[in-house]
Enzyme design. Structure first.
Site, short mmCIF file in Angstrom:
data_model
loop_
_atom_site.label_atom_id
_atom_site.label_comp_id
_atom_site.label_asym_id
_atom_site.label_seq_id
_atom_site.Cartn_x
_atom_site.Cartn_y
_atom_site.Cartn_z
N GLU A 137 -2.57 -23.63 55.86
CA GLU A 137 -3.60 -22.69 55.39
C GLU A 137 -4.73 -23.51 54.77
OE1 GLU A 137 -3.83 -18.70 52.57
OE2 GLU A 137 -2.32 -20.24 52.19
N HIS A 204 -9.35 -16.63 54.31
CA HIS A 204 -10.12 -17.30 53.25
C HIS A 204 -11.55 -17.52 53.72
CE1 HIS A 204 -7.05 -17.91 50.20
NE2 HIS A 204 -6.21 -18.09 51.19
N HIS A 260 -1.94 -7.91 45.31
CA HIS A 260 -2.94 -8.30 46.30
C HIS A 260 -3.61 -7.10 46.95
CE1 HIS A 260 -1.06 -12.25 45.81
NE2 HIS A 260 -2.12 -12.75 46.42
N ASP A 283 3.60 -14.92 50.56
CA ASP A 283 2.65 -15.83 49.91
C ASP A 283 3.22 -16.33 48.58
OD1 ASP A 283 0.27 -17.31 49.99
OD2 ASP A 283 -0.79 -15.87 48.74
#
Length: 418
Positions: A137, A204, A260, A283
């Protein structure tokens, strides 16, 4: 399934040589079954009459997890033993396949983490099965506020196909997913080339809708934790979230931890994307564990962080999230209890769907011929609230919980898998 005489509330799973038999109700259904495991596969499933107390869940598949119980693939001292201990802890939570997730760092640090994953896979065939590979990631992400999340903007850099090939060469081709922001320099060509060798995800990102579409056009097929890792303020429409929700080529990962995404947003996104193209991810980071007290900590992901009441993890002095501290089974439980997702759908989103996305078509499902990855719980309310009673990975018992009466014949868990 074939019909067989039922035994009411039988909960035992017993092993005999290379054969294991598990009985219970299939999670999210009214059907009870006897599941016979042989040679690492589900050999036979027989329907049982009557109600079984135990519940059988297919092995969960976590495509995005940084760490758990103090272990983290991003630790500067990570090695194969770190990943082995992480796997053993996750087996107690019903996770039978996972991708240790390496975040933005210097290339040497990323390579070190990937080599640790490679080394763990070589320790034992069951670990080679459970630790399917790695998810990288970063480091080709947006440095913008909100979009970067807990990633270090000083370590971000333009997309570089040559660096990807160096990762693969150094760690034996174990990279299964790479998350990239489609608007960074070189990203579209990077996606076009790298998607020929592994799954590429968008995440992201500070992209606009057109840039997100370009990423999918180039070959991206997954949205990393959709709804998170974006700018704190977005245009009402169009924007990259709507674009990814609407694109049928993209599956979407969701962190269903109650922080989240709230229940309304999560439920709406799943219904928009469709259960078939939705998957749950944890996550989780090294701080994830039961009973961890609130306070300030230093972790490999995010550095200085604060764990708040209610298990919300943020960068210290900020409201920005720094990963999650709930496991995939807990996310599954929250999706059902808070967002009203049917249990059978939530199980699919945490097992069959991520497995299929990774090309693991025999995992995450309870059917003859499938990989013998499964978990037994006392009952449905126990899923995500207590450790499993039994976890089986590739036909091997790797975890036995405290309520394991009648399970002695399964034998001892091999020392190298503890």
């Amino acid at each position: 399934m074939t019909a067989a005489e039922g035994h009411g509330a039988m909960t035992a799973a017993v092993g005999s040589g290379a054969t294991t038999v598990v009985e219970g109700r299939i999670a999210g259904t009214a059907s009870s079954a006897r599941v016979t495991v042989r040679g690492g596969r589900i050999h036979r499933i027989e329907r049982l009459t009557g109600d079984a107390a135990a519940v059988i869940v297919p092995g969960l598949v976590d495509a995005q997890i940084n760490g758990y119980e103090g272990h983290d693939v991003n630790d500067e001292h990570v090695d194969g033993g770190t990943i082995r201990r992480m796997a053993a802890a996750l087996w107690a939570r019903g996770v039978t396949t996972f991708l240790p997730t390496v975040i933005t760092a210097e290339e040497e640090r990323i390579v070190g983490s990937l080599r640790a994953v490679r080394d763990a896979r070589a320790l034992h065939p069951v670990l080679g099965h459970a630790v399917h590979g790695a998810h990288v990631e970063g480091p080709h992400l947006s440095a913008g506020d909100g979009a970067r999340g807990a990633h270090d903007p000083a370590r971000m850099r333009p997309a570089d196909v040559a660096e990807f090939h160096r990762w693969r060469q150094a760690a034996g081709g174990i990279v299964r997913i790479v998350t990239v922001a489609p608007e960074v320099a070189g990203a579209v060509e990077y996606i076009r080339q790298v998607s020929l060798e592994c799954l590429v995800a968008l995440g992201h990102s500070s992209a606009n809708a057109a840039e997100a579409l370009a990423g999918a056009d180039a070959g991206a097929r997954l949205s990393t934790h959709l709804g998170n890792g974006v700018a704190r303020t977005l245009p009402r429409h169009p924007n990259l979230v709507w674009e990814q929700l609407a694109d049928p080529r993209l599956s979407a990962g969701f962190i269903a931890d109650g922080h989240h995404l709230d229940a309304a947003a999560f439920g709406a996104m799943v219904r928009a994307k469709g259960v078939d193209r939705s998957l749950l991810v944890s996550d989780a980071v090294a701080l994830a564990s039961a009973g961890r007290p609130p306070g300030d900590y230093r972790t490999p992901v995010g550095g200085e962080v604060t764990l708040h009441e209610g298990r919300r993890l943020t960068l210290r002095g900020s409201e920005l999230l720094a990963g999650a501290v709930k496991t995939l089974d807990e996310c599954l439980s929250w999706a059902v209890a808070a967002a009203g997702i049917p249990l059978a759908d939530a199980v699919r989103m945490a097992s069959e769907n991520p497995a299929a996305l990774l090309g693991l078509t025999t995992r995450g499902r309870l059917q003859s011929g499938a990989a013998a990855d499964l978990t037994v719980y006392d009952d449905e309310p126990s899923i995500g609230r207590t450790p499993a009673n039994v976890t089986i990975v590739a036909g091997t018992c790797v975890h036995r919980g405290p309520s394991d009466a009648g399970l002695a014949e399964l034998g001892e868990i091999p020392e190298e898998l503890r």
